[in-house]
Scaffold this active site. Structure first.
Site, PDB file in Angstrom:
ATOM      1  N   ASN A  12       0.885  -1.167   0.000  1.00 21.15           N
ATOM      2  CA  ASN A  12       0.000   0.000   0.000  1.00 21.15           C
ATOM      3  C   ASN A  12       0.927   1.222   0.000  1.00 21.15           C
ATOM      4  OD1 ASN A  12      -1.825   2.017   0.494  1.00 21.15           O
ATOM      5  ND2 ASN A  12      -2.775   1.036   2.272  1.00 21.15           N
ATOM      6  N   HIS A 182     -12.657   2.618  -0.099  1.00 21.73           N
ATOM      7  CA  HIS A 182     -12.643   1.617   0.987  1.00 21.73           C
ATOM      8  C   HIS A 182     -13.436   0.376   0.576  1.00 21.73           C
ATOM      9  CE1 HIS A 182     -12.140   5.002   4.228  1.00 21.73           C
ATOM     10  NE2 HIS A 182     -10.956   4.529   3.867  1.00 21.73           N
ATOM     11  N   HIS A 210     -17.082   2.159   8.262  1.00 24.18           N
ATOM     12  CA  HIS A 210     -15.618   2.015   8.295  1.00 24.18           C
ATOM     13  C   HIS A 210     -15.066   3.311   8.863  1.00 24.18           C
ATOM     14  CE1 HIS A 210     -11.593   0.834   6.497  1.00 24.18           C
ATOM     15  NE2 HIS A 210     -11.430   2.125   6.744  1.00 24.18           N
ATOM     16  N   LEU A 211     -14.649   3.267  10.125  1.00 25.00           N
ATOM     17  CA  LEU A 211     -14.207   4.482  10.823  1.00 25.00           C
ATOM     18  C   LEU A 211     -12.736   4.362  11.194  1.00 25.00           C
ATOM     19  CD1 LEU A 211     -17.295   4.798  13.250  1.00 25.00           C
ATOM     20  CD2 LEU A 211     -17.061   5.683  10.908  1.00 25.00           C
ATOM     21  N   GLY A 212     -11.867   4.784  10.291  1.00 29.04           N
ATOM     22  CA  GLY A 212     -10.426   4.835  10.582  1.00 29.04           C
ATOM     23  C   GLY A 212     -10.012   6.290  10.523  1.00 29.04           C
ATOM     24  N   ASN A 213      -8.779   6.569  10.058  1.00 26.54           N
ATOM     25  CA  ASN A 213      -8.436   7.976   9.787  1.00 26.54           C
ATOM     26  C   ASN A 213      -9.285   8.482   8.633  1.00 26.54           C
ATOM     27  OD1 ASN A 213      -6.558   8.397  11.816  1.00 26.54           O
ATOM     28  ND2 ASN A 213      -4.979   7.322  10.640  1.00 26.54           N
ATOM     29  N   ARG A 243      -9.969  15.028   7.072  1.00 25.97           N
ATOM     30  CA  ARG A 243     -10.763  15.485   5.915  1.00 25.97           C
ATOM     31  C   ARG A 243     -12.138  15.955   6.364  1.00 25.97           C
ATOM     32  NH1 ARG A 243     -10.104  10.055   2.610  1.00 25.97           N
ATOM     33  NH2 ARG A 243      -8.205   9.594   3.756  1.00 25.97           N
ATOM     34  N   ASP A 284      -6.124  11.494  16.856  1.00 26.84           N
ATOM     35  CA  ASP A 284      -6.271  10.208  17.537  1.00 26.84           C
ATOM     36  C   ASP A 284      -7.422  10.279  18.551  1.00 26.84           C
ATOM     37  OD1 ASP A 284      -6.001   7.970  19.323  1.00 26.84           O
ATOM     38  OD2 ASP A 284      -3.971   7.703  18.559  1.00 26.84           O
ATOM     39  N   ARG A 286      -8.219   8.455  20.989  1.00 24.15           N
ATOM     40  CA  ARG A 286      -7.886   8.220  22.397  1.00 24.15           C
ATOM     41  C   ARG A 286      -7.516   9.543  23.065  1.00 24.15           C
ATOM     42  NH1 ARG A 286      -4.220   3.335  20.307  1.00 24.15           N
ATOM     43  NH2 ARG A 286      -4.132   4.842  18.628  1.00 24.15           N
ATOM     44  N   VAL A 333     -11.152   3.337  14.678  1.00 23.94           N
ATOM     45  CA  VAL A 333     -12.107   3.933  15.621  1.00 23.94           C
ATOM     46  C   VAL A 333     -13.290   2.981  15.817  1.00 23.94           C
ATOM     47  CG1 VAL A 333     -13.631   5.902  16.057  1.00 23.94           C
ATOM     48  CG2 VAL A 333     -11.428   6.263  14.894  1.00 23.94           C
ATOM     49  N   GLY A 334     -13.827   2.461  14.733  1.00 25.53           N
ATOM     50  CA  GLY A 334     -15.011   1.596  14.812  1.00 25.53           C
ATOM     51  C   GLY A 334     -14.767   0.341  15.634  1.00 25.53           C
ATOM     52  N   GLU A 386      -7.950  -5.496   5.017  1.00 22.43           N
ATOM     53  CA  GLU A 386      -7.864  -5.195   3.587  1.00 22.43           C
ATOM     54  C   GLU A 386      -6.727  -5.973   2.932  1.00 22.43           C
ATOM     55  OE1 GLU A 386      -8.187  -1.112   5.082  1.00 22.43           O
ATOM     56  OE2 GLU A 386      -9.021  -0.618   3.119  1.00 22.43           O
TER      57      GLU A 386
HETATM   58  P1  ADP Z   1      -6.254   4.252   8.561  1.00 13.62           P
HETATM   59  O1  ADP Z   1      -7.394   4.958   7.877  1.00 13.62           O
HETATM   60  O2  ADP Z   1      -5.015   5.086   8.629  1.00 13.62           O
HETATM   61  O3  ADP Z   1      -6.036   2.828   8.089  1.00 13.62           O
HETATM   62  P2  ADP Z   1      -7.029   3.030  11.078  1.00 13.62           P
HETATM   63  O4  ADP Z   1      -8.183   2.209  10.656  1.00 13.62           O
HETATM   64  O5  ADP Z   1      -5.769   2.337  11.440  1.00 13.62           O
HETATM   65  O6  ADP Z   1      -6.738   4.200  10.052  1.00 13.62           O
HETATM   66  O7  ADP Z   1      -7.504   3.918  12.336  1.00 13.62           O
HETATM   67  C1  ADP Z   1      -6.601   4.742  12.994  1.00 13.62           C
HETATM   68  C2  ADP Z   1      -7.348   5.547  14.040  1.00 13.62           C
HETATM   69  O8  ADP Z   1      -8.046   4.654  14.913  1.00 13.62           O
HETATM   70  C3  ADP Z   1      -6.449   6.363  14.964  1.00 13.62           C
HETATM   71  O9  ADP Z   1      -6.148   7.623  14.428  1.00 13.62           O
HETATM   72  C4  ADP Z   1      -7.305   6.500  16.212  1.00 13.62           C
HETATM   73  O10 ADP Z   1      -8.115   7.660  16.097  1.00 13.62           O
HETATM   74  C5  ADP Z   1      -8.218   5.294  16.173  1.00 13.62           C
HETATM   75  N1  ADP Z   1      -7.914   4.316  17.231  1.00 13.62           N
HETATM   76  C6  ADP Z   1      -6.985   3.352  17.223  1.00 13.62           C
HETATM   77  N2  ADP Z   1      -7.008   2.674  18.401  1.00 13.62           N
HETATM   78  C7  ADP Z   1      -7.986   3.229  19.150  1.00 13.62           C
HETATM   79  C8  ADP Z   1      -8.508   2.999  20.459  1.00 13.62           C
HETATM   80  N3  ADP Z   1      -8.029   2.004  21.238  1.00 13.62           N
HETATM   81  N4  ADP Z   1      -9.513   3.777  20.886  1.00 13.62           N
HETATM   82  C9  ADP Z   1     -10.009   4.762  20.112  1.00 13.62           C
HETATM   83  N5  ADP Z   1      -9.556   5.035  18.873  1.00 13.62           N
HETATM   84  C10 ADP Z   1      -8.564   4.290  18.397  1.00 13.62           C
END
Ligand code: ADP
Length: 405
Positions: A12, A182, A210-213, A243, A284, A286, A333-334, A386
């Site tokens: 990636n 995604h 799907h809740l990541g960055n 974003r 982040d 957390r 996050v999810g 993924e």
């Molecule tokens: P990406 O879109 O970069 O692949 P990820 O799916 O890895 O992102 O998600 C990263 C985000 O997940 C971090 O920025 C943080 O906000 C959140 N995260 C990771 N671990 C935790 C946790 N234990 N509690 C809350 N949020 C978390």
């Protein structure tokens, strides 16, 4: 380390980082997982986990060629030598496949040319992916390289969901539609949800969050997506780490015309200085929660805006679907943030959606239910993967069931 039967190197490639993983498509095992970051900067760093060993280096990594070499060196150092990995293919995540590229496709020169033509549609994402493919083809010329597209799953989105209500001729000339992103994750997670429920995928109406960055939502009926929150680019939809998600297009013309911002300024702001970071100064979750707990008003507003948008999408997708069998949370996050899950779904009992607080608060690493037993809608947490999905797509191409470029 023990011999690996057959594996895929999944890459990636971003503009300043390369994430890599060696995955066995058959067993689902991740043999090695690493990242090279801050490529081209003095503070480059690289790390890898393989077979219980963690290795890392902080040497400067000048470019993507050096980044891949660094990945190979780390694999060697961790005792996972390239020649012992049983590599059968290299899988490349490509963000944008445009209107025509959606099946996993074996890379050849013609495909690279097509990807180059698509770069204006995804100027931030596709050029580094092309670079990653070229570098990897030079380093591993004897292996098939396969491009897997983030847009693929949403290729057949119904026209009413895929179409922007703008001048038809302009849209056609410039290939403007809602592509969705995604896709690998939404497809994988929706299939895992069906497997978890031991229900046929064809029988389920699903919402996947799907809740990541990056963050996106999808509505899926019988395994086929009928809506998704991202559009021409991965900027539409939910509030994300950096974003903005949905925004009145009038804001862009206003910033351009009146505030004197350039197109690049606006794009950078919307991509890198917006979302939760733009509002609350932190990406982040957390740390965001800690700030909220200590009374930080900006962090509170960032969180509230994030949750408000998510709830709006859940409501919209409920209306699109009519009824929903399963809502699934995934990505960083999810999968980890119980408060986000609770605040997203609180007060929806009238729609059959409820959480079991104890289950929601119990951490876990595998797929799990967080709604009360017997509730009309099942709410799940399903870890996304993924890389495994890409490795399996590669294996599918190699078995001859899918096309070459
Ligand atoms: P990406 O879109 O970069 O692949 P990820 O799916 O890895 O992102 O998600 C990263 C985000 O997940 C971090 O920025 C943080 O906000 C959140 N995260 C990771 N671990 C935790 C946790 N234990 N509690 C809350 N949020 C978390």
């Amino acid at each position: 380390m023990t011999a690996v039967s057959r594996s895929v190197l999944v890459l990636n490639s971003g503009s300043s980082s390369v994430k890599f993983q060696v995955v066995e498509p058959d067993s689902g095992l991740s043999v090695a997982d690493g990242i090279v970051e801050r490529i081209g900067e003095d503070s480059s760093s690289a790390r890898l986990t393989a077979g219980g060993a963690d290795v890392s280096r902080d040497d400067r990594v000048a470019d993507h060629d050096a980044a891949l070499q660094m990945a190979f060196d780390l694999l060697d150092e961790a005792g996972a030598r390239l020649e012992d990995l049983g590599l059968v293919a290299v899988g490349h995540r490509v963000v944008h496949g445009g209107p025509d590229l959606y099946e996993p496709t074996v890379v050849d020169d013609a495909l690279i040319d097509k990807l180059r033509e698509l770069s204006p549609l995804a100027p931030l994402h596709n050029p580094p992916a092309i670079l990653g493919i070229e570098v990897a083809r030079r380093a591993l010329p004897d292996l098939p390289h396969v491009a897997v597209f983030d847009t693929a799953f949403f290729h057949d989105l119904p026209a009413a969901a895929a179409t922007y209500a703008i001048d038809r001729d302009v849209a056609e000339q410039w290939q403007i539609r809602r592509y969705g992103f995604h896709g690998t994750s939404h497809q994988y997670v929706s299939e895992q949800a069906a497997a978890f429920l031991e229900a046929p995928l064809e029988s389920l109406s699903q919402i996947v969050l799907h809740l990541g960055n990056g963050a996106s939502a999808s509505a899926i009926v019988g395994g086929r997506p009928v809506e998704t929150s991202m559009g021409l680019t991965p900027m539409e939809g939910l509030v994300m780490g950096t974003r903005s998600g949905d925004i009145d297009p009038g804001v862009l013309t206003y910033l351009y015309r009146t505030a004197g911002m350039s197109v690049e300024d606006i794009e950078t702001m919307l991509n890198r200085r917006s979302g939760v970071r733009g509002l609350g100064g932190e990406i982040d979750f957390r740390v965001l929660h800690q700030r909220i707990d200590s009374g930080d008003e900006a962090a509170r507003l960032a969180y509230d805006v994030y949750i408000h948008r998510l709830r709006k999408y859940v409501g919209a997708y409920l209306a699109v679907l009519g009824s929903v069998d399963v809502v699934t949370f995934t990505a960083g996050v999810g999968e980890n943030d119980a408060a986000v899950r609770r605040d997203t779904l609180t007060g929806l009992t009238a729609f059959g959606i409820e959480l079991d607080e104890h289950l929601n608060d119990s951490p876990g690493r595998s797929a799990r239910r967080i709604s009360p037993e017997g509730a009309p809608t099942t709410v799940l947490v399903v870890p996304t993967n993924e890389e495994l999905a890409i490795a399996r797509a590669c294996a599918g191409v190699l078995s001859g069931s899918l096309r070459h470029g």
